[in-house]
Design a protein around this motif. Structure first.
Motif, PDB file in Angstrom:
ATOM      1  N   ASN A  23      10.789  12.984  12.060  1.00 54.60           N
ATOM      2  CA  ASN A  23       9.447  13.509  12.303  1.00 54.60           C
ATOM      3  C   ASN A  23       8.513  13.183  11.141  1.00 54.60           C
ATOM      4  OD1 ASN A  23       9.109  14.573  14.831  1.00 54.60           O
ATOM      5  ND2 ASN A  23       9.804  16.627  14.305  1.00 54.60           N
ATOM      6  N   ASP A  24       9.052  13.253   9.930  1.00 57.98           N
ATOM      7  CA  ASP A  24       8.263  12.896   8.755  1.00 57.98           C
ATOM      8  C   ASP A  24       7.878  11.415   8.799  1.00 57.98           C
ATOM      9  OD1 ASP A  24       7.081  13.221   6.158  1.00 57.98           O
ATOM     10  OD2 ASP A  24       8.870  12.312   5.288  1.00 57.98           O
ATOM     11  N   ALA A  25       8.832  10.569   9.164  1.00 56.81           N
ATOM     12  CA  ALA A  25       8.550   9.138   9.287  1.00 56.81           C
ATOM     13  C   ALA A  25       7.524   8.877  10.391  1.00 56.81           C
ATOM     14  CB  ALA A  25       9.842   8.368   9.559  1.00 56.81           C
ATOM     15  N   LEU A  26       7.642   9.608  11.492  1.00 51.66           N
ATOM     16  CA  LEU A  26       6.685   9.480  12.597  1.00 51.66           C
ATOM     17  C   LEU A  26       5.273   9.791  12.116  1.00 51.66           C
ATOM     18  CD1 LEU A  26       5.720   9.342  15.544  1.00 51.66           C
ATOM     19  CD2 LEU A  26       6.565  11.684  15.840  1.00 51.66           C
ATOM     20  N   SER A  27       5.137  10.862  11.352  1.00 47.97           N
ATOM     21  CA  SER A  27       3.822  11.240  10.834  1.00 47.97           C
ATOM     22  C   SER A  27       3.259  10.155   9.927  1.00 47.97           C
ATOM     23  CB  SER A  27       3.941  12.562  10.060  1.00 47.97           C
ATOM     24  OG  SER A  27       2.717  12.903   9.449  1.00 47.97           O
ATOM     25  N   SER A  68       0.843  -1.195   0.000  1.00 53.31           N
ATOM     26  CA  SER A  68       0.000   0.000   0.000  1.00 53.31           C
ATOM     27  C   SER A  68       0.874   1.239   0.000  1.00 53.31           C
ATOM     28  CB  SER A  68      -0.917   0.011   1.222  1.00 53.31           C
ATOM     29  OG  SER A  68      -0.152   0.164   2.411  1.00 53.31           O
ATOM     30  N   LEU A  69       0.347   2.332  -0.506  1.00 50.70           N
ATOM     31  CA  LEU A  69       1.109   3.576  -0.573  1.00 50.70           C
ATOM     32  C   LEU A  69       1.542   4.050   0.811  1.00 50.70           C
ATOM     33  CD1 LEU A  69       2.168   5.405  -2.788  1.00 50.70           C
ATOM     34  CD2 LEU A  69       0.135   6.837  -2.512  1.00 50.70           C
ATOM     35  N   PRO A  70       0.672   4.013   1.841  1.00 52.07           N
ATOM     36  CA  PRO A  70       1.107   4.443   3.177  1.00 52.07           C
ATOM     37  C   PRO A  70       2.290   3.630   3.710  1.00 52.07           C
ATOM     38  CG  PRO A  70      -1.278   4.336   3.100  1.00 52.07           C
ATOM     39  CD  PRO A  70      -0.789   3.723   1.829  1.00 52.07           C
ATOM     40  N   MET A  71       2.283   2.310   3.455  1.00 48.85           N
ATOM     41  CA  MET A  71       3.376   1.466   3.937  1.00 48.85           C
ATOM     42  C   MET A  71       4.684   1.823   3.241  1.00 48.85           C
ATOM     43  SD  MET A  71       4.212  -0.971   6.042  1.00 48.85           S
ATOM     44  CE  MET A  71       2.770  -1.976   6.461  1.00 48.85           C
ATOM     45  N   LEU A  72       4.636   1.934   1.927  1.00 52.03           N
ATOM     46  CA  LEU A  72       5.845   2.247   1.168  1.00 52.03           C
ATOM     47  C   LEU A  72       6.360   3.641   1.509  1.00 52.03           C
ATOM     48  CD1 LEU A  72       4.825   0.799  -2.325  1.00 52.03           C
ATOM     49  CD2 LEU A  72       6.134  -0.316  -0.503  1.00 52.03           C
ATOM     50  N   GLN A  73       5.467   4.573   1.715  1.00 50.68           N
ATOM     51  CA  GLN A  73       5.884   5.940   2.067  1.00 50.68           C
ATOM     52  C   GLN A  73       6.533   5.982   3.442  1.00 50.68           C
ATOM     53  OE1 GLN A  73       2.158   8.060   1.595  1.00 50.68           O
ATOM     54  NE2 GLN A  73       2.692   8.728  -0.479  1.00 50.68           N
ATOM     55  N   PHE A  74       5.981   5.211   4.384  1.00 52.28           N
ATOM     56  CA  PHE A  74       6.598   5.193   5.713  1.00 52.28           C
ATOM     57  C   PHE A  74       8.018   4.657   5.647  1.00 52.28           C
ATOM     58  CE2 PHE A  74       7.921   2.405   9.197  1.00 52.28           C
ATOM     59  CZ  PHE A  74       8.234   3.389  10.124  1.00 52.28           C
ATOM     60  N   TRP A  75       8.201   3.516   4.989  1.00 54.20           N
ATOM     61  CA  TRP A  75       9.525   2.906   4.978  1.00 54.20           C
ATOM     62  C   TRP A  75      10.529   3.748   4.198  1.00 54.20           C
ATOM     63  CZ3 TRP A  75      11.219  -0.152   8.450  1.00 54.20           C
ATOM     64  CH2 TRP A  75      10.335  -0.995   9.122  1.00 54.20           C
ATOM     65  N   GLN A  76      10.075   4.424   3.173  1.00 52.60           N
ATOM     66  CA  GLN A  76      10.988   5.322   2.471  1.00 52.60           C
ATOM     67  C   GLN A  76      11.420   6.454   3.397  1.00 52.60           C
ATOM     68  OE1 GLN A  76       9.388   7.697  -0.725  1.00 52.60           O
ATOM     69  NE2 GLN A  76      11.382   7.954  -1.682  1.00 52.60           N
ATOM     70  N   ALA A  77      10.459   7.053   4.108  1.00 58.39           N
ATOM     71  CA  ALA A  77      10.780   8.138   5.035  1.00 58.39           C
ATOM     72  C   ALA A  77      11.718   7.656   6.138  1.00 58.39           C
ATOM     73  CB  ALA A  77       9.495   8.711   5.634  1.00 58.39           C
ATOM     74  N   PHE A  78      11.456   6.450   6.661  1.00 59.29           N
ATOM     75  CA  PHE A  78      12.315   5.925   7.720  1.00 59.29           C
ATOM     76  C   PHE A  78      13.735   5.691   7.229  1.00 59.29           C
ATOM     77  CE2 PHE A  78      14.374   2.247   9.649  1.00 59.29           C
ATOM     78  CZ  PHE A  78      14.536   2.728  10.936  1.00 59.29           C
ATOM     79  N   LEU A  79      13.876   5.080   6.052  1.00 59.63           N
ATOM     80  CA  LEU A  79      15.212   4.796   5.521  1.00 59.63           C
ATOM     81  C   LEU A  79      15.965   6.086   5.205  1.00 59.63           C
ATOM     82  CD1 LEU A  79      14.193   1.778   3.292  1.00 59.63           C
ATOM     83  CD2 LEU A  79      15.856   1.687   5.161  1.00 59.63           C
ATOM     84  N   MET A  80      15.254   7.117   4.794  1.00 52.25           N
ATOM     85  CA  MET A  80      15.891   8.421   4.577  1.00 52.25           C
ATOM     86  C   MET A  80      16.434   8.964   5.905  1.00 52.25           C
ATOM     87  SD  MET A  80      15.471   9.606   1.303  1.00 52.25           S
ATOM     88  CE  MET A  80      15.141  11.354   1.322  1.00 52.25           C
ATOM     89  N   ALA A  81      15.630   8.860   6.949  1.00 58.17           N
ATOM     90  CA  ALA A  81      16.050   9.340   8.262  1.00 58.17           C
ATOM     91  C   ALA A  81      17.221   8.524   8.799  1.00 58.17           C
ATOM     92  CB  ALA A  81      14.872   9.278   9.239  1.00 58.17           C
ATOM     93  N   GLN A  82      17.142   7.212   8.649  1.00 51.17           N
ATOM     94  CA  GLN A  82      18.223   6.345   9.116  1.00 51.17           C
ATOM     95  C   GLN A  82      19.516   6.645   8.365  1.00 51.17           C
ATOM     96  OE1 GLN A  82      17.341   2.162   8.850  1.00 51.17           O
ATOM     97  NE2 GLN A  82      19.399   1.550   9.408  1.00 51.17           N
ATOM     98  N   GLY A  83      19.416   6.830   7.060  1.00 46.35           N
ATOM     99  CA  GLY A  83      20.595   7.164   6.264  1.00 46.35           C
ATOM    100  C   GLY A  83      21.209   8.485   6.682  1.00 46.35           C
ATOM    101  N   GLN A  84      20.360   9.472   6.976  1.00 48.20           N
ATOM    102  CA  GLN A  84      20.864  10.773   7.434  1.00 48.20           C
ATOM    103  C   GLN A  84      21.573  10.631   8.778  1.00 48.20           C
ATOM    104  OE1 GLN A  84      20.766  13.517   5.626  1.00 48.20           O
ATOM    105  NE2 GLN A  84      21.567  14.960   7.132  1.00 48.20           N
ATOM    106  N   SER A  85      21.090   9.755   9.628  1.00 51.81           N
ATOM    107  CA  SER A  85      21.760   9.502  10.912  1.00 51.81           C
ATOM    108  C   SER A  85      23.138   8.893  10.701  1.00 51.81           C
ATOM    109  CB  SER A  85      20.904   8.560  11.770  1.00 51.81           C
ATOM    110  OG  SER A  85      19.686   9.160  12.136  1.00 51.81           O
TER     111      SER A  85
END
Length: 390
Positions: free
Chosen positions: A239-243, A195-212
């Motif tokens: 924060n984006d991933a949290l949302s 689903s789009l919400p699932m894929l969007q969450f994991w993309q946001a999370f991986l972006m945040a993790q990569g930035q860390s």
């Protein structure tokens, strides 16, 4: 511990025979209407199964190998250690693309004989099946990202080379998810995995993790201004991933997991915000702006104290073991910030007598991770040439 995407497992299916019969059946033509009216549909190949027998066997063999290795949603380690799951998955994706370019089924028409079943990543008892190769390609792309997320989670935060590798893995996975969203959004898939919400969450999370990971890389010898901007960006990305973790569909279909994801992202965002303020305080100290340093230290202390209180409020149901490292890191940094604040407040009162500003500028974020790389070459070009001479 870092969040990892679970694997999707495929159910065995005889692709060789089914696609061969579809090719040889002259009455079977591409006539089913696509769900997406903009979807490109190619005519059925004009050759017979005996002319591409080796290619059909190749496609089926890749799928069967992956089916034998990707047995459970948490079998990442075994798949990577005992087999070449990631390489085979990318090769299968590239091979599927070649078959699609030749006009093999890309429409969900069960009259073609295909019944491609995959188990749910978060609920393996759930199975979804479709009758076209786009479904298999979407699922294997999801699996590729899951394997990359596992590899990134294994990268040590205390080694610069490991952080560099982790950053690359997160960026690659986020870029693949960017493209997968376009593919999945044009199809009708019922399970929440794609689903789009699932894929969007994991993309946001991986972006945040990569930035860390980038912040960790820069921590050894990096300037405080750079570290502050990098950490501020990580704060925004988490924060984006949290949302996105709080999406209504995720909370409805995977309530326990979405709560865990939100908890993890909130804690990481709070930590990143506290670090960003601490680095700004260090800049002010170097520049002898002690009033500004006091403000920054107070804000850092407030944010880290809030994080500590938040972590203490969690229970076993929140899977607090995921945040053990964050808790230890917070407990280590807090006394340093508190002691320095007491020291500079005392010295400013007795020696410097600097005015303490009522506010300070917002911290500028510097985001280095991108999600625009697309698919790696291994997912686009198969190692073995297909349909030679046809």
């Amino acid at each position: 511990m870092v969040l990892v995407i679970p694997l999707k497992a495929a159910v065995r299916f005889d692709l060789t025979t089914t696609l061969g019969e579809w090719l040889d059946n002259e009455e079977q033509q591409v006539s089913f209407q696509p769900t997406n009216p903009l979807q490109m549909v190619l005519p059925k190949p004009d050759f017979k199964s005996y002319e591409c027998r080796d290619d059909l066997v190749r496609l089926a063999s890749l799928r069967n190998c992956l089916t034998d290795v990707l047995l459970k949603s948490e079998s990442h380690s075994a798949a990577l250690e005992e087999g070449n799951a990631l390489e085979d998955a990318m090769e299968y994706h590239a091979t599927l693309l070649e078959f699609e370019k030749r006009g093999f089924p890309t429409l969900d028409d069960d009259s073609n004989g295909l019944t491609l079943k995959w188990k749910g990543a978060w609920a393996q008892q759930q199975q979804e099946s479709h009758s076209h190769l786009l479904w298999d390609r979407s699922c294997i792309t999801f699996t590729i990202v899951a394997l990359l997320s596992f590899q990134a989670a294994q990268c040590s935060l205390n080694d610069r080379d490991e952080c560099k590798r982790g950053f690359g893995l997160c960026q690659q996975a986020a870029s693949i998810l960017e493209t997968l969203q376009e593919l999945a959004s044009s199809q009708v898939f019922s399970t929440v995995d794609l689903s789009l919400p699932m894929l969007q969450f994991w993309q946001a999370f991986l972006m945040a993790q990569g930035q860390s990971f980038v912040h960790r890389m820069a921590s050894s010898g990096g300037k405080h201004a750079t570290l502050s901007s990098l950490s501020q960006s990580a704060y925004q990305l988490y924060n984006d991933a949290l949302s996105k973790a709080q999406d209504a569909r995720l909370e409805s279909e995977v309530p326990r997991q979405s709560k865990q994801w939100a908890t993890y992202c909130k804690a990481q965002a709070m930590m990143a915000a506290g670090k960003a303020e601490y680095h700004q305080a260090a800049i002010a100290r170097i520049e002898h702006h002690y009033g500004v340093e006091i403000v920054r230290l107070r804000q850092s202390l407030q944010k880290l104290q809030a994080l500590q209180d938040f972590l203490k409020s969690l229970t076993e149901d929140d899977h607090i073991h995921m945040l053990d490292y964050t808790r230890r890191e917070c407990d280590t940094i807090l006394p340093v910030v508190r002691d320095r604040l007491k020291e500079i407040e005392r010295d400013n009162h007795k020696i410097y007598n600097e005015d303490i500003p009522k506010s300070v500028p917002d911290i500028e974020a510097k985001q280095l991770i991108k999600s625009s790389q697309g698919y790696p070459e291994a997912m686009l070009i198969p190692q073995r040439r297909l349909f030679v001479g046809l």
